[in-house]
Motif scaffolding. Structure first.
Motif, PDB file in Angstrom:
ATOM      1  N   PRO A 112      -2.019  -7.304  14.640  1.00  0.00           N
ATOM      2  CA  PRO A 112      -1.108  -6.840  15.708  1.00  0.00           C
ATOM      3  C   PRO A 112       0.339  -6.627  15.246  1.00  0.00           C
ATOM      4  N   SER A 113       0.710  -7.135  14.065  1.00  0.00           N
ATOM      5  CA  SER A 113       2.085  -6.936  13.595  1.00  0.00           C
ATOM      6  C   SER A 113       2.295  -5.548  13.008  1.00  0.00           C
ATOM      7  N   LEU A 114       1.213  -4.808  12.702  1.00  0.00           N
ATOM      8  CA  LEU A 114       1.343  -3.476  12.130  1.00  0.00           C
ATOM      9  C   LEU A 114       1.612  -2.463  13.236  1.00  0.00           C
ATOM     10  N   GLY A 115       2.512  -1.532  12.996  1.00  0.00           N
ATOM     11  CA  GLY A 115       2.964  -0.635  14.049  1.00  0.00           C
ATOM     12  C   GLY A 115       2.296   0.724  14.066  1.00  0.00           C
ATOM     13  N   TYR A 116       1.927   1.270  12.886  1.00  0.00           N
ATOM     14  CA  TYR A 116       1.407   2.635  12.870  1.00  0.00           C
ATOM     15  C   TYR A 116       0.712   2.889  11.535  1.00  0.00           C
ATOM     16  N   PHE A 117      -0.452   3.566  11.581  1.00  0.00           N
ATOM     17  CA  PHE A 117      -1.166   3.977  10.379  1.00  0.00           C
ATOM     18  C   PHE A 117      -1.006   5.480  10.204  1.00  0.00           C
ATOM     19  N   ASN A 118      -0.570   5.926   8.999  1.00  0.00           N
ATOM     20  CA  ASN A 118      -0.360   7.337   8.703  1.00  0.00           C
ATOM     21  C   ASN A 118      -1.361   7.798   7.638  1.00  0.00           C
ATOM     22  N   LEU A 119      -1.834   9.015   7.807  1.00  0.00           N
ATOM     23  CA  LEU A 119      -2.606   9.667   6.757  1.00  0.00           C
ATOM     24  C   LEU A 119      -2.279  11.154   6.809  1.00  0.00           C
ATOM     25  N   GLY A 120      -1.671  11.679   5.752  1.00  0.00           N
ATOM     26  CA  GLY A 120      -1.328  13.093   5.683  1.00  0.00           C
ATOM     27  C   GLY A 120      -1.795  13.676   4.366  1.00  0.00           C
ATOM     28  N   THR A 121      -2.330  14.904   4.402  1.00  0.00           N
ATOM     29  CA  THR A 121      -2.834  15.530   3.182  1.00  0.00           C
ATOM     30  C   THR A 121      -1.971  16.733   2.831  1.00  0.00           C
ATOM     31  N   VAL A 122      -2.159  17.210   1.613  1.00  0.00           N
ATOM     32  CA  VAL A 122      -1.380  18.362   1.149  1.00  0.00           C
ATOM     33  C   VAL A 122      -1.784  19.636   1.873  1.00  0.00           C
ATOM     34  N   ASP A 123      -3.001  19.673   2.457  1.00  0.00           N
ATOM     35  CA  ASP A 123      -3.456  20.889   3.144  1.00  0.00           C
ATOM     36  C   ASP A 123      -3.234  20.792   4.657  1.00  0.00           C
ATOM     37  N   ASN A 124      -2.175  20.042   5.065  1.00  0.00           N
ATOM     38  CA  ASN A 124      -1.684  20.024   6.454  1.00  0.00           C
ATOM     39  C   ASN A 124      -2.623  19.337   7.432  1.00  0.00           C
ATOM     40  N   ALA A 205       7.961   2.085   6.089  1.00  0.00           N
ATOM     41  CA  ALA A 205       6.566   2.391   5.797  1.00  0.00           C
ATOM     42  C   ALA A 205       6.209   1.969   4.382  1.00  0.00           C
ATOM     43  N   SER A 206       5.045   1.290   4.253  1.00  0.00           N
ATOM     44  CA  SER A 206       4.454   1.040   2.942  1.00  0.00           C
ATOM     45  C   SER A 206       3.515   2.209   2.662  1.00  0.00           C
ATOM     46  N   SER A 207       3.902   3.062   1.728  1.00  0.00           N
ATOM     47  CA  SER A 207       3.179   4.306   1.483  1.00  0.00           C
ATOM     48  C   SER A 207       2.615   4.332   0.073  1.00  0.00           C
ATOM     49  N   SER A 208       1.482   5.032  -0.054  1.00  0.00           N
ATOM     50  CA  SER A 208       0.861   5.160  -1.378  1.00  0.00           C
ATOM     51  C   SER A 208       0.284   6.565  -1.499  1.00  0.00           C
ATOM     52  N   PRO A 209       0.577   7.267  -2.609  1.00  0.00           N
ATOM     53  CA  PRO A 209      -0.018   8.597  -2.798  1.00  0.00           C
ATOM     54  C   PRO A 209      -1.514   8.486  -3.131  1.00  0.00           C
ATOM     55  N   ILE A 210      -2.259   9.531  -2.731  1.00  0.00           N
ATOM     56  CA  ILE A 210      -3.706   9.580  -3.001  1.00  0.00           C
ATOM     57  C   ILE A 210      -3.961  10.718  -3.983  1.00  0.00           C
ATOM     58  N   ASN A 216      -4.732  15.080  -9.285  1.00  0.00           N
ATOM     59  CA  ASN A 216      -4.021  15.996  -8.397  1.00  0.00           C
ATOM     60  C   ASN A 216      -3.716  15.282  -7.080  1.00  0.00           C
ATOM     61  N   LEU A 217      -2.541  15.525  -6.533  1.00  0.00           N
ATOM     62  CA  LEU A 217      -2.154  14.891  -5.284  1.00  0.00           C
ATOM     63  C   LEU A 217      -3.021  15.420  -4.139  1.00  0.00           C
ATOM     64  N   VAL A 218      -3.614  14.485  -3.389  1.00  0.00           N
ATOM     65  CA  VAL A 218      -4.435  14.843  -2.234  1.00  0.00           C
ATOM     66  C   VAL A 218      -3.643  14.621  -0.945  1.00  0.00           C
ATOM     67  N   GLY A 219      -2.894  13.536  -0.899  1.00  0.00           N
ATOM     68  CA  GLY A 219      -2.133  13.220   0.304  1.00  0.00           C
ATOM     69  C   GLY A 219      -1.446  11.876   0.155  1.00  0.00           C
ATOM     70  N   VAL A 220      -1.012  11.330   1.291  1.00  0.00           N
ATOM     71  CA  VAL A 220      -0.314  10.045   1.311  1.00  0.00           C
ATOM     72  C   VAL A 220      -0.866   9.237   2.471  1.00  0.00           C
ATOM     73  N   ILE A 221      -1.075   7.964   2.216  1.00  0.00           N
ATOM     74  CA  ILE A 221      -1.501   7.045   3.266  1.00  0.00           C
ATOM     75  C   ILE A 221      -0.428   5.971   3.398  1.00  0.00           C
ATOM     76  N   GLY A 222      -0.078   5.616   4.622  1.00  0.00           N
ATOM     77  CA  GLY A 222       0.996   4.652   4.809  1.00  0.00           C
ATOM     78  C   GLY A 222       0.826   3.854   6.083  1.00  0.00           C
ATOM     79  N   ILE A 223       1.556   2.744   6.149  1.00  0.00           N
ATOM     80  CA  ILE A 223       1.534   1.861   7.317  1.00  0.00           C
ATOM     81  C   ILE A 223       2.974   1.574   7.718  1.00  0.00           C
ATOM     82  N   ASP A 224       3.310   1.881   8.977  1.00  0.00           N
ATOM     83  CA  ASP A 224       4.644   1.601   9.498  1.00  0.00           C
ATOM     84  C   ASP A 224       4.730   0.161   9.982  1.00  0.00           C
ATOM     85  N   LEU A 225       5.827  -0.491   9.619  1.00  0.00           N
ATOM     86  CA  LEU A 225       6.113  -1.836  10.075  1.00  0.00           C
ATOM     87  C   LEU A 225       7.334  -1.755  10.992  1.00  0.00           C
ATOM     88  N   ILE A 226       7.205  -2.180  12.236  1.00  0.00           N
ATOM     89  CA  ILE A 226       8.297  -2.117  13.202  1.00  0.00           C
ATOM     90  C   ILE A 226       9.241  -3.290  12.940  1.00  0.00           C
TER      91      ILE A 226
END
Length: 704
Positions: A112-124, A205-210, A216-226
């Motif tokens: 419950p302490s985590l605020g947001y999960f992000n997943l974004g790729t290079v192909d939008n 955000a704790s972010s890590s490239p994929i 080759n870069l596929v995208g980025v996955i991250g977790i927002d901490l409020i």
């Protein structure tokens, strides 16, 4: 403390105080000192106890906060690492967004302490799972065909989308959680940022490239901490009623605080993060400003610090604890506690000590009065008898029985009365002899006065001759007017008959040579040294010596040898400036040289490394340096001696170089003569009625 200092103060008091009061005072004074010392030591021990308690409390709070940050900020890194591994192993597939959504939804339920999960790729392609303020979970989805518009859906208890509640544009690749990770190429913390739709939410955000198997870069996955959750934790810590705890980045922006103020400011309709220096909480603002003033830059604080400062007359204890992690976070934990939170009991003890001191003083005063009366009564009888003797009644006998010392004094007094009778008989003869001695001494004094007047006349004539010599060798106004390229204004006012300041302006072969210096001390020797310096500079100019090292070294050697011959310890600071066609070279050690550029900007040239004082050593060639300055039309050079910057007013304050810079910077667009007049007028205004204690010399050079 010397007797010479005490005597002028004590003497008037002793003339007015009675013996009885003088005997009472030591009793009272000793009790006062003893009780006061005990009270002071008690207060100091209490102060030390307060300092120790505050330090221990702040250490404990800082340690608890550090542990909380270690645990709180480690969680998103660990969860993010697990998710990256699941993607690399193929357990999570970017082609199966439903399974990723459910996985994020389950993790949000577990943590419950985590605020947001992000997943974004290079192909939008973008997928995010977040949490509302009331705990409701939602999903945000953007497909490559959505042209950077995402749809937000509420999630039911099974983690499935239900109602679409919003559709908005989101350029996620420009957000810090994505762009910072792509730029770093490794797992990192993003910069702290505000959510666009909810500015009150500040997160990191704790972010890590994929990457795929071909790197080759596929995208980025991250977790927002409020970060609001850290603030909630700080508010729960019970330190003292008035204390404040806050965490800041090295640039001063607040990460979290125990204050109730909003973590952002509205500036021209735009939300910006709150800086500790802009905080409306006076304790947070004052503490952060003091740290900045003390260390000049918050990034310089690398170790734990316990410091104190004053805020509105109250002592504030501040504990600073640097906190870092291996992924780039570098924060400061600050605990500020007012001393008044600890001082209530100590103040109560202080009042009790003062009351006891007053009681002791009253008792000591009563005892002193009784003892003084017992001692002074026989002394008063001696005093009355001595007063009768002064009227000519020498038949006085005083009897004292109680005190041995006073009895002996009475016996001596009685003998003295007998001896006075014999002394009066021989007094007339002694007066005649003494009068003759005084007449002889008076004649000797008259002879000495005549000699002193003759010496004064001779010395005055010598000083007057030297003064006229100094005035004769100074440059004339018509000489200065003929110099091409420069507009020159000069001013020189000795503090005494013969000054020790030197300046000269020589124009030969299209080169203007300006010299300015200051001889140590005043009087005949200083004036002679000034004249010798002018002559030496003139000779070196005539033989066209242009090398600044040779120029100053030859001049120094000549002055040094003359000073040795004079058996004197005089020396002088000296700077030599050579000007031609807008180019100025500077050599020699003197005061700072001011260059006033267009618009009033003042540049300060330090001459400390351009030479040594002249006449101090035989060879100074290795210490001589040179600085080149290019002058443009309207630029001004200001040369001066320390008689200006060290001029004092009636309050003993110095005029100072900063005030001189302000005056010439304000008057930059005037003529050289007007700039000179403005400076001298300001110096005289500053000095007021204070006597001029040093020679004042000022040269203003302005590029035509």
């Amino acid at each position: 403390m010397s007797n010479q200092f005490l005597y002028p103060w004590v003497k008037p008091l002793l003339k007015k105080v009675s013996l009885r009061n003088l005997l009472i005072f030591p009793f009272v004074f000793q009790i006062f000192i003893a009780v006061g010392l005990v009270g002071w030591l008690s207060f100091q021990n209490g102060q030390q106890a307060v300092n120790d308690l505050a330090n221990q409390l702040q250490n404990e709070v800082s340690y608890r906060i550090s542990q909380k940050l270690d645990h709180y900020l480690a969680l998103p890194i660990q969860v993010n690492e697990v998710n990256v591994n699941l993607l690399n192993l193929g357990v999570l597939n970017l082609q199966d967004l439903d399974s990723i959504r459910r996985h994020f939804w389950k993790q949000m339920k577990v943590y419950p302490s985590l605020g947001y999960f992000n997943l974004g790729t290079v192909d939008n392609l973008f997928l995010g799972v977040g949490r509302e303020d009331d705990g409701t979970l939602y999903v945000e989805l953007m497909k490559p065909t959505d042209n950077f518009y995402y749809n937000r859906y509420l999630l039911n208890d099974q983690g499935d989308p239900t109602t679409r509640i919003i559709r908005e544009e989101y350029l996620y690749k420009e957000d810090k959680w994505y762009s910072d990770a792509v730029a770093a190429g490794k797992p990192i913390w993003s910069k702290i940022y505000q959510w666009g739709d909810r500015p009150e939410v500040i997160s990191i955000a704790s972010s890590s490239p994929i990457y795929d198997q071909q790197k080759n870069l596929v995208g980025v996955i991250g977790i927002d901490l409020i970060l609001t959750q850290i603030s909630n934790f700080l508010k729960q810590l019970e330190v003292t009623p008035s204390s404040k705890i806050f965490i800041v980045e090295r640039n001063g922006l607040i990460v979290a605080s125990s204050s109730d103020e909003k973590p952002y400011l509205e500036v021209n309709g735009e939300s910006k993060r709150l800086s500790a220096f802009q905080s409306r909480d006076p304790l947070i603002k004052a503490s952060s400003q003091y740290l900045l003033n003390r260390f000049s830059d918050l990034s310089k604080i690398q170790t734990k610090q316990s410091i104190n400062f004053q805020l509105n007359g109250e002592n504030i204890f501040v504990r600073v604890h640097p906190w870092q992690d291996q992924f780039g976070l570098n924060w400061l934990i600050v605990v500020a506690v007012p001393e008044s939170d600890f001082m209530k009991e100590i103040d109560r003890n202080t009042r009790r000590t003062i009351l006891l001191c007053l009681v002791a003083l009253a008792i000591a005063t009563g005892m002193g009065i009784l003892i003084a009366h017992w001692i002074t009564e026989p002394i008063l009888r001696l005093n009355r008898a001595s007063q009768k003797i002064t009227t000519g009644d020498l038949n006085q006998v005083v009897k004292v029985k109680r005190i041995i010392e006073l009895r002996e004094l009475a016996n001596s007094f009685n003998k003295m009365a007998d001896q006075l009778q014999d002394s009066f008989e021989n007094l007339e003869q002694k007066v005649i002899e003494r009068t003759a001695e005084l007449a002889s001494a008076h004649a000797q004094i008259l002879v000495l006065n005549q000699r002193l007047k003759a010496d004064n006349y001779r010395m005055s004539g010598e000083l007057d001759l030297l003064k006229r010599m100094q005035q004769l060798i100074l440059p004339k106004a018509e000489e200065l007017a003929l110099i091409e390229g420069l507009e020159i204004a000069v001013y020189m006012e000795p503090a005494y008959e013969v000054g020790g300041d030197y300046y000269d302006v020589l124009y030969m072969n299209d080169v203007v040579t300006i010299g300015i210096g200051d001889v140590t001390g005043h009087g005949l020797e200083s004036g002679i040294l000034m004249v010798m310096t002018q002559a030496a500079v003139r000779v070196l100019k005539e033989i066209q010596e242009r090398d600044p090292v040779k120029f100053l070294n030859i001049l120094n050697r000549a002055i040094y040898r003359n000073v040795q011959r004079m058996n004197s310890d005089k020396n002088l600071t000296l700077s030599i400036l050579n000007y031609k066609n807008g180019h100025l070279s500077i050599s020699g050690q003197h005061e700072e040289i001011l260059v006033v550029r267009h618009g009033g900007k003042v540049e300060r040239i330090n001459t400390a490394d351009l030479g040594l004082p002249i006449g101090l050593d035989e060879d100074i060639s290795e210490f001589i340096g040179q600085v080149m300055v290019e002058l443009k039309v309207g630029d001004i050079i200001v040369l001066y001696t320390d008689g200006i910057t060290e001029a004092r007013n009636i309050k003993k304050a110095q005029y100072g170089l900063e005030r001189l810079c302000a005056v010439v910077g304000k008057s930059w667009d005037n003529s050289a003569e007007k700039v000179k007049q403005d400076v001298i007028a300001d110096v005289k205004l500053f000095m007021g009625e204070q006597k001029q204690l040093d020679d004042i010399t000022l040269l203003i050079l302005k590029q035509r």
